[in-house]
Design a protein around this motif. Structure first.
Motif, PDB file in Angstrom:
ATOM      1  N   ASP A 193       1.081  -1.034   0.055  1.00 15.44           N
ATOM      2  CA  ASP A 193      -0.076   0.039  -0.142  1.00 15.44           C
ATOM      3  C   ASP A 193       0.892   1.320   0.054  1.00 15.44           C
ATOM      4  O   ASP A 193       2.035   1.164   0.704  1.00 15.44           O
ATOM      5  CB  ASP A 193      -0.816   0.013   1.257  1.00 15.44           C
ATOM      6  CG  ASP A 193      -1.844   1.003   1.252  1.00 15.44           C
ATOM      7  OD1 ASP A 193      -3.064   0.867   1.096  1.00 15.44           O
ATOM      8  OD2 ASP A 193      -1.513   2.144   1.446  1.00 15.44           O
ATOM      9  N   VAL A 194       0.592   2.569  -0.568  1.00 18.51           N
ATOM     10  CA  VAL A 194       1.478   3.642  -0.664  1.00 18.51           C
ATOM     11  C   VAL A 194       1.680   4.305   0.831  1.00 18.51           C
ATOM     12  O   VAL A 194       2.597   5.018   0.700  1.00 18.51           O
ATOM     13  CB  VAL A 194       0.729   4.508  -1.561  1.00 18.51           C
ATOM     14  CG1 VAL A 194      -0.571   5.304  -0.847  1.00 18.51           C
ATOM     15  CG2 VAL A 194       1.765   5.703  -1.950  1.00 18.51           C
ATOM     16  N   ASP A 282      -3.273   2.013  -3.856  1.00 16.50           N
ATOM     17  CA  ASP A 282      -3.395   3.367  -3.663  1.00 16.50           C
ATOM     18  C   ASP A 282      -1.899   3.870  -4.318  1.00 16.50           C
ATOM     19  O   ASP A 282      -1.655   5.146  -4.418  1.00 16.50           O
ATOM     20  CB  ASP A 282      -3.772   4.090  -2.599  1.00 16.50           C
ATOM     21  CG  ASP A 282      -3.181   3.324  -1.467  1.00 16.50           C
ATOM     22  OD1 ASP A 282      -2.353   2.454  -1.430  1.00 16.50           O
ATOM     23  OD2 ASP A 282      -3.449   3.580  -0.095  1.00 16.50           O
ATOM     24  N   GLY A 319      -5.832  -0.558   0.984  1.00 18.73           N
ATOM     25  CA  GLY A 319      -6.110   0.758   0.327  1.00 18.73           C
ATOM     26  C   GLY A 319      -6.397   0.851  -1.072  1.00 18.73           C
ATOM     27  O   GLY A 319      -6.153  -0.565  -1.535  1.00 18.73           O
TER      28      GLY A 319
HETATM   29 ZN    ZN Z   1      -3.417   3.572   1.405  1.00 20.98          ZN
END
Ligand code: ZN
Ligand code: Q9C
Length: 339
Positions: A193-194, A282, A319
């Protein structure tokens, strides 16, 4: 690929979100579930709903007081006269003022990091089912090479005793702990996830039996701000078993895939019995709140690298927000993972 999902994900649909002084539409909408589920169904994957694995595997990760609050917020709403369809506090405990009070509003602020996790009438059912999706994924992994757990709401920003960043129960950590118990061997978590997987890092901080590796945008000017730096390597017996690979905002496929190769090298060396991937999308170049420029091809390449792992891999949805690329990136990832 077996896809585990639950329609109970739809029972938590937050409306507004307080961001930089303004109320905007909440990014973590229930529609994310429908869009991701429809995309994997369309792509021909096999879908199944979870059994009820109960509260015990959730209690194995989260504090009793926190779970007690989450499961009773709505039934305690008479404590807040005039409350509408969402319960949310704007008061938060600080390290220097950290008593747990009796009242609902104060307890919410004691167990929350920010204003992104409002509680609605059926929020508990939604977050409980999201954790059950992760647990079912872990159970099915015992006889499979890969399973995708379509968890929503997401989980990786939730600590043992706190919500934040759209997350209530840490589905990734709950699944990892359950695999740890079921398989006996060590478990590794790769978070792509970012955002930094701060809750997961916190939960396994002092433990050498679960290796946590997160690849994310530099938190010095990006959520979650207060954790996720490269010098955070674990504490006590867990020292050396947490790794943060920090990339600058705007990073594209090449540095991101380089970090994933680096992470998988360390994970292979650790020799885990299973790998849990905290699978946020994301990092996409099109994500509305993202910070990287990862392409759909980048997600396919990432899946190929992850698929090189010798043991079973549980993919846990984190996300990744509404944009045309979101379902495409998921479908591309699963296709490349299966090879
Ligand atoms: Zn995220
Ligand atoms: N500038 C997950 O991806 N703040 N959570 C965003 C936008 C919170 C993200 C502000 C981001 C939480 C699971």
């Amino acid at each position: 690929m077996l896809v585990v999902h639950s329609p109970a994900s739809l029972l938590h649909d937050p409306s507004g979100y307080f961001r930089r002084g303004q109320t905007v539409e909440h990014p973590e909408q229930a529609r994310r579930y429908s869009i991701l589920r429809d995309a994997v169904a369309e792509a021909g994957h096999r879908l199944g709903e979870p059994r009820d694995h109960g509260l015990a595997p959730i209690t194995a990760v989260h504090d009793a007081g926190y779970l007690d609050l989450l499961s009773t917020v709505w039934s305690r709403r008479a404590e807040l006269p005039g409350i509408g369809e969402e319960i949310l506090t704007g008061h938060f405990a600080r390290p220097q003022m950290a008593r747990r009070p009796e009242g609902l509003l104060g307890q919410l602020g004691y167990h929350m990091a920010d204003t992104s996790t409002p509680v609605r009438a059926r929020t508990w059912e939604a977050i409980y089912s999201s954790a059950q999706v992760a647990l079912e994924g872990a159970a099915c992994l015992l006889e499979r090479r890969g399973v995708y757990a379509l968890c929503r709401p997401p989980g990786h920003h939730a600590y043992a005793d706190s919500a934040g960043g759209f997350c209530f129960l840490n589905n990734t950590a709950i699944a990892a702990q359950s695999l740890r118990s079921a398989m006996g061997g060590r478990v590794a978590i790769l978070d792509i996830d970012v955002h930094h997987g701060n809750g997961t890092q916190g939960i396994f901080w002092s433990r050498p039996d679960v290796l946590t590796v997160s690849i994310h945008a530099d938190p010095s000017n990006y959520f979650p701000f207060y954790a996720g730096y490269a010098d955070e390597t674990g504490g006590g017996e867990g020292r050396g078993f947490n790794r943060n690979l920090v990339l600058p905002e705007g990073s594209g496929d090449a540095p991101w895939l380089g970090a994933i190769r680096d992470a998988m090298g360390q994970i292979d060396g650790y020799g885990p019995a299973a790998l849990v991937v905290a699978l946020g999308f994301d990092a996409s170049e099109h994500d509305p709140i993202g910070a990287f420029r990862v392409t759909t091809d980048g997600f396919s390449r990432a899946a190929e690298i992850v698929a090189g792992f010798r043991g079973p891999v549980l993919l846990v949805q984190e996300g990744g927000y509404l944009c045309e690329a979101l379902p495409k990136n998921l479908v591309a990832f699963l296709a490349a993972f299966e090879g």
